[in-house]
Design an enzyme around this catalytic site. Sequence first.
Site, PDB file in Angstrom:
ATOM      1  N   CYS A  70      -6.610   0.753   9.619  1.00  0.00           N
ATOM      2  CA  CYS A  70      -5.687   1.868   9.892  1.00  0.00           C
ATOM      3  C   CYS A  70      -6.069   2.630  11.147  1.00  0.00           C
ATOM      4  CB  CYS A  70      -5.663   2.809   8.688  1.00  0.00           C
ATOM      5  SG  CYS A  70      -4.604   4.244   8.937  1.00  0.00           S
ATOM      6  N   ARG A  73      -6.244   7.184  10.981  1.00  0.00           N
ATOM      7  CA  ARG A  73      -7.200   7.820  10.071  1.00  0.00           C
ATOM      8  C   ARG A  73      -7.635   9.224  10.439  1.00  0.00           C
ATOM      9  NH1 ARG A  73     -11.815   3.576   9.607  1.00  0.00           N
ATOM     10  NH2 ARG A  73     -10.790   2.366  11.240  1.00  0.00           N
ATOM     11  N   TRP A 241       2.788   7.650   7.887  1.00  0.00           N
ATOM     12  CA  TRP A 241       4.090   7.377   8.504  1.00  0.00           C
ATOM     13  C   TRP A 241       3.939   6.186   9.431  1.00  0.00           C
ATOM     14  CZ3 TRP A 241       2.203  12.559   8.980  1.00  0.00           C
ATOM     15  CH2 TRP A 241       1.437  12.797  10.122  1.00  0.00           C
ATOM     16  N   GLU A 246       5.037  -1.156  14.453  1.00  0.00           N
ATOM     17  CA  GLU A 246       5.106  -1.882  13.172  1.00  0.00           C
ATOM     18  C   GLU A 246       6.530  -2.371  12.932  1.00  0.00           C
ATOM     19  OE1 GLU A 246       3.046   1.569  10.923  1.00  0.00           O
ATOM     20  OE2 GLU A 246       2.529  -0.260   9.817  1.00  0.00           O
TER      21      GLU A 246
HETATM   22  N1  ARG Z   1       3.139  -2.637   8.572  1.00  0.00           N
HETATM   23  C1  ARG Z   1       3.764  -2.268   7.331  1.00  0.00           C
HETATM   24  C2  ARG Z   1       5.284  -2.237   7.515  1.00  0.00           C
HETATM   25  O1  ARG Z   1       5.748  -2.440   8.589  1.00  0.00           O
HETATM   26  C3  ARG Z   1       3.292  -0.922   6.817  1.00  0.00           C
HETATM   27  C4  ARG Z   1       1.789  -0.754   6.697  1.00  0.00           C
HETATM   28  C5  ARG Z   1       1.350   0.698   6.599  1.00  0.00           C
HETATM   29  N2  ARG Z   1       1.725   1.451   7.769  1.00  0.00           N
HETATM   30  C6  ARG Z   1       1.508   2.748   7.966  1.00  0.00           C
HETATM   31  N3  ARG Z   1       1.924   3.277   9.081  1.00  0.00           N
HETATM   32  N4  ARG Z   1       0.916   3.506   7.059  1.00  0.00           N
HETATM   33  O2  ARG Z   1       6.031  -1.970   6.613  1.00  0.00           O
END
Ligand code: ARG
Length: 365
Positions: A70, A73, A241, A246
């Site tokens: 992560c 953090r 978030w 991602e």
């Molecule tokens: N990578 C994952 C997704 O796209 C989520 C993982 C957790 N991500 C976060 N920002 N807490 O759904």
Amino acid sequence: MVLSTNRIGLFQEAARFIHSCYEELGLSPQQQTLRVQEIEQEIIETGTYTHTEFELKHGAKMAWRNSNRCIGRLLWETLEVFDERQVQTAEEAFEKLVHHIDYATNGGDIRSTITVFAPRTDGIDPLRIWNHQLIRYAGYKKEAAVLGDSANIHMTEMCERLGWVGAHTPFDVLPLVIQEHGKAPELFELPTDCVKEVPISHPEIHGVDELNMKWHAVPIISNMRLEIGGIDYPMAPFNGWYMGTEIGARNLADADRYNMLPSMAKLMGLNTNSNRSLWIDKALVELNIAVLHSFQQAGVTLVDHHTAAKQFKVFEKKEQSCGRAVTGNWMWLIPPLSPAATHVYHKPYKNNIVTPNFFYQKDPE
Ligand code: ARG
């Protein structure tokens, strides 16, 4: 009475946790010793021990702090912890999960949240959830192609076996599948008004909105085991978030997920016949701009990868000044877009596993 050998491990883990947790919270050596003795007695009598509310809360925060994959953090201390260890039924668990989603979503002003359900006792998980995240999109295999999110085909098929029928759009929110120990898994449809979603548009490129992309506001990982002081919490869904990449560089971009780069390139009029036109890279950047823009427009919290990396640097400094070594998983920490433009890329990280932490676990049986 003394501890049997199989309980010594638990006791040692507990003692180690209590000392570091209490130390961090400024509790005295006497208080630590007293609590460790009390736990030893409880383990002798019952084979396990129960965290106090503040131990659970701080332990969950430590687990986030120790999550090597992560990049977010820095904010570990802001985690809101809901203690729902008393919940016994799937029905009641579902209500708590809907509450988690509402609380975490907060109209777009996302709050980092974890809901902790009952611990494993005598090898038994009182409650388990099958979903990887509380909010995910169904994926349907259609001969060679996939409709929706290919990452969730397996879960979608399980829901269908339990009687669920999806609308067969690219973005059908999957129901929750919750299982009480010794019972069949039960299906719960999420109320539509609790799932906030963001339609994707671009600040300059026309037609991006017509690609009908969207994503859900909050990523709530629900299939990992939380371990604190030797105690396992097999159901403890948590969220922060999103970081833009991602969604923009993985979920919507990966060729085996939503595979939107060719459509973006077409809109942008790029030459997709030549790798050397860097159409993939150009399309990726614009898709990520679209994600950042759309979340901002919708008033939903999301961090870009440059800011996230800077925040991680502050986290590293803070940890160092607290005398704690920062562990990290480099492969996961570097963003999938322009990784070498962040400091993370240029630094080695030790991927040592420190507890409390979150762990992968086998699917329930
Ligand atoms: N990578 C994952 C997704 O796209 C989520 C993982 C957790 N991500 C976060 N920002 N807490 O759904």
